[in-house]
Motif scaffolding. Structure first.
Motif, PDB file in Angstrom:
ATOM      1  N   THR A 174     -62.616  66.412 -20.968  1.00  0.00           N
ATOM      2  CA  THR A 174     -61.827  67.479 -20.457  1.00  0.00           C
ATOM      3  C   THR A 174     -61.798  68.599 -21.437  1.00  0.00           C
ATOM      4  O   THR A 174     -62.058  68.400 -22.825  1.00  0.00           O
ATOM      5  CB  THR A 174     -60.394  67.311 -20.198  1.00  0.00           C
ATOM      6  N   GLY A 175     -61.656  69.830 -21.174  1.00  0.00           N
ATOM      7  CA  GLY A 175     -61.597  71.103 -22.240  1.00  0.00           C
ATOM      8  C   GLY A 175     -62.990  71.231 -22.438  1.00  0.00           C
ATOM      9  O   GLY A 175     -63.939  71.283 -21.848  1.00  0.00           O
ATOM     10  N   GLY A 176     -62.987  72.125 -23.692  1.00  0.00           N
ATOM     11  CA  GLY A 176     -64.310  72.574 -24.225  1.00  0.00           C
ATOM     12  C   GLY A 176     -63.931  73.439 -25.340  1.00  0.00           C
ATOM     13  O   GLY A 176     -62.867  73.791 -25.698  1.00  0.00           O
ATOM     14  N   GLY A 177     -65.159  73.785 -26.076  1.00  0.00           N
ATOM     15  CA  GLY A 177     -64.958  74.628 -27.287  1.00  0.00           C
ATOM     16  C   GLY A 177     -64.012  73.858 -28.419  1.00  0.00           C
ATOM     17  O   GLY A 177     -64.105  72.638 -28.796  1.00  0.00           O
ATOM     18  N   GLU A 178     -62.746  74.542 -28.993  1.00  0.00           N
ATOM     19  CA  GLU A 178     -62.029  73.992 -29.687  1.00  0.00           C
ATOM     20  C   GLU A 178     -61.180  73.025 -29.244  1.00  0.00           C
ATOM     21  O   GLU A 178     -60.310  72.407 -29.930  1.00  0.00           O
ATOM     22  CB  GLU A 178     -61.188  74.874 -30.562  1.00  0.00           C
ATOM     23  N   ASP A 179     -61.117  72.756 -27.923  1.00  0.00           N
ATOM     24  CA  ASP A 179     -60.016  71.734 -27.314  1.00  0.00           C
ATOM     25  C   ASP A 179     -60.777  70.697 -26.442  1.00  0.00           C
ATOM     26  O   ASP A 179     -60.341  70.347 -25.523  1.00  0.00           O
ATOM     27  CB  ASP A 179     -59.139  72.767 -26.302  1.00  0.00           C
ATOM     28  N   MET A 180     -62.019  70.154 -26.992  1.00  0.00           N
ATOM     29  CA  MET A 180     -62.851  69.206 -26.282  1.00  0.00           C
ATOM     30  C   MET A 180     -61.898  68.018 -26.216  1.00  0.00           C
ATOM     31  O   MET A 180     -61.527  67.545 -27.502  1.00  0.00           O
ATOM     32  CB  MET A 180     -64.195  69.079 -26.822  1.00  0.00           C
ATOM     33  N   ARG A 181     -61.905  67.179 -25.296  1.00  0.00           N
ATOM     34  CA  ARG A 181     -61.036  65.870 -25.411  1.00  0.00           C
ATOM     35  C   ARG A 181     -61.781  64.767 -24.695  1.00  0.00           C
ATOM     36  O   ARG A 181     -62.410  65.163 -23.445  1.00  0.00           O
ATOM     37  CB  ARG A 181     -59.812  65.951 -24.951  1.00  0.00           C
ATOM     38  N   ILE A 182     -61.855  63.719 -25.076  1.00  0.00           N
ATOM     39  CA  ILE A 182     -62.420  62.345 -24.456  1.00  0.00           C
ATOM     40  C   ILE A 182     -61.245  61.346 -24.294  1.00  0.00           C
ATOM     41  O   ILE A 182     -60.775  61.008 -25.153  1.00  0.00           O
ATOM     42  CB  ILE A 182     -63.526  61.893 -25.328  1.00  0.00           C
ATOM     43  N   ASP A 183     -61.025  61.058 -23.120  1.00  0.00           N
ATOM     44  CA  ASP A 183     -60.035  60.086 -22.761  1.00  0.00           C
ATOM     45  C   ASP A 183     -58.588  60.732 -23.327  1.00  0.00           C
ATOM     46  O   ASP A 183     -57.701  59.804 -23.810  1.00  0.00           O
ATOM     47  CB  ASP A 183     -60.273  58.697 -23.010  1.00  0.00           C
ATOM     48  N   GLY A 184     -58.523  61.960 -23.678  1.00  0.00           N
ATOM     49  CA  GLY A 184     -57.025  62.377 -23.968  1.00  0.00           C
ATOM     50  C   GLY A 184     -57.320  62.582 -25.465  1.00  0.00           C
ATOM     51  O   GLY A 184     -56.251  63.071 -26.298  1.00  0.00           O
ATOM     52  N   THR A 185     -58.159  62.084 -26.253  1.00  0.00           N
ATOM     53  CA  THR A 185     -58.438  62.132 -27.633  1.00  0.00           C
ATOM     54  C   THR A 185     -59.092  63.406 -28.258  1.00  0.00           C
ATOM     55  O   THR A 185     -60.450  63.676 -27.568  1.00  0.00           O
ATOM     56  CB  THR A 185     -59.007  60.948 -28.245  1.00  0.00           C
TER      57      THR A 185
END
Length: 250
Positions: A174-185
């Motif tokens: 989810t997200g992208g740029g400075e707020d990229m997350r993998i499984d909420g991490t």
């Protein structure tokens, strides 16, 4: 008148001398050896007489009795042979059962290890590649990283982690740029993919025309792929226990 000496006194003195000569008995070493030899000879004669008596009994037995004795011996021998064969068969079965149990245990452990790798609950190592994605402009979106994961899986990737996060079948980006997350991490660039699989299949899958590498480069991102004989994927996910699902095997 002549005086007669007292006879009883003389007789008493003679008996004492005789008794003194006979008791205690004086047995010489030669006498002991002779007595021992006579004892052994007597014992041997007794054993020989006993054996002769038994043989004489068999010699005097009727033919029917001898046949019966032989039949009983044959039956007893056959029973012993049958018991020996039964015990040997039982031993073979036990050894085979033990070997089968050990083989089943090894297969179960191997299956558990394989499932653990797929579920991300155990570490893994093997040949593979390292994909490093740089994003100096912050233009990389989550769907771009997800496309890279899908291409790698299609090329035969067996274990993947990105920036210390184990990626499994139900992972999400989810997200992208400075707020990229993998499984909420939350993860930040550069995004380092450690992938275990056949390098000769993984690298070309990323470099196909219009593929992952070209898509990232269009967004002013960088993508480099490095093959390695040993990739270590040691990020782990906690094992989850299902709340409702149960095994249907009997």
């Amino acid at each position: 008148m002549p005086v007669t000496p007292p006879a009883p006194v003389a007789e008493s003195s003679g008996r004492r001398r005789l008794a003194s000569a006979l008791w205690p008995p004086r047995v010489t070493r030669a006498q002991l050896i002779v007595a021992l030899l006579l004892f052994v000879l007597g014992l041997g004669l007794a054993i020989q007489v006993s054996s002769t008596s038994e043989n004489s009994a068999l010699r005097g037995a009727r033919q029917e009795d001898l046949v019966r004795i032989l039949d009983e011996l044959d039956d007893r021998t056959q029973r012993l042979e049958d018991e020996k064969a039964r015990l040997e068969k039982q031993r073979t079965e036990l050894e085979s059962s033990s070997d089968q149990a050990e083989e089943a245990r090894k297969q179960t452990q191997e299956k558990e290890r394989q499932l653990g790798i797929l579920a991300g609950t155990v570490a893994a190592e093997g040949p593979g590649i390292t994909l490093t994605v740089g994003d100096p402009t912050g233009a990389v979106e989550s769907d771009m990283l997800l496309d890279a994961i899908q291409e790698l899986r299609a090329a035969g990737a067996e274990a993947i982690q990105v920036n210390g996060v184990r990626v499994v079948a139900d992972s999400y980006f989810t997200g992208g740029g400075e707020d990229m997350r993998i499984d909420g991490t939350k993860v930040a660039a550069p995004y380092v993919f450690k992938v275990i699989g056949k390098p000769e299949d993984l690298e070309p899958a990323l470099n196909i025309p219009g593929g992952v590498v070209q898509t990232l480069e269009k967004e002013q991102a960088t993508a480099t792929v490095e093959r390695s004989a040993k990739i270590v994927v040691d990020a782990l996910r906690p094992a989850k226990r299902p709340d409702y699902a149960q095994s249907s095997s009997q």
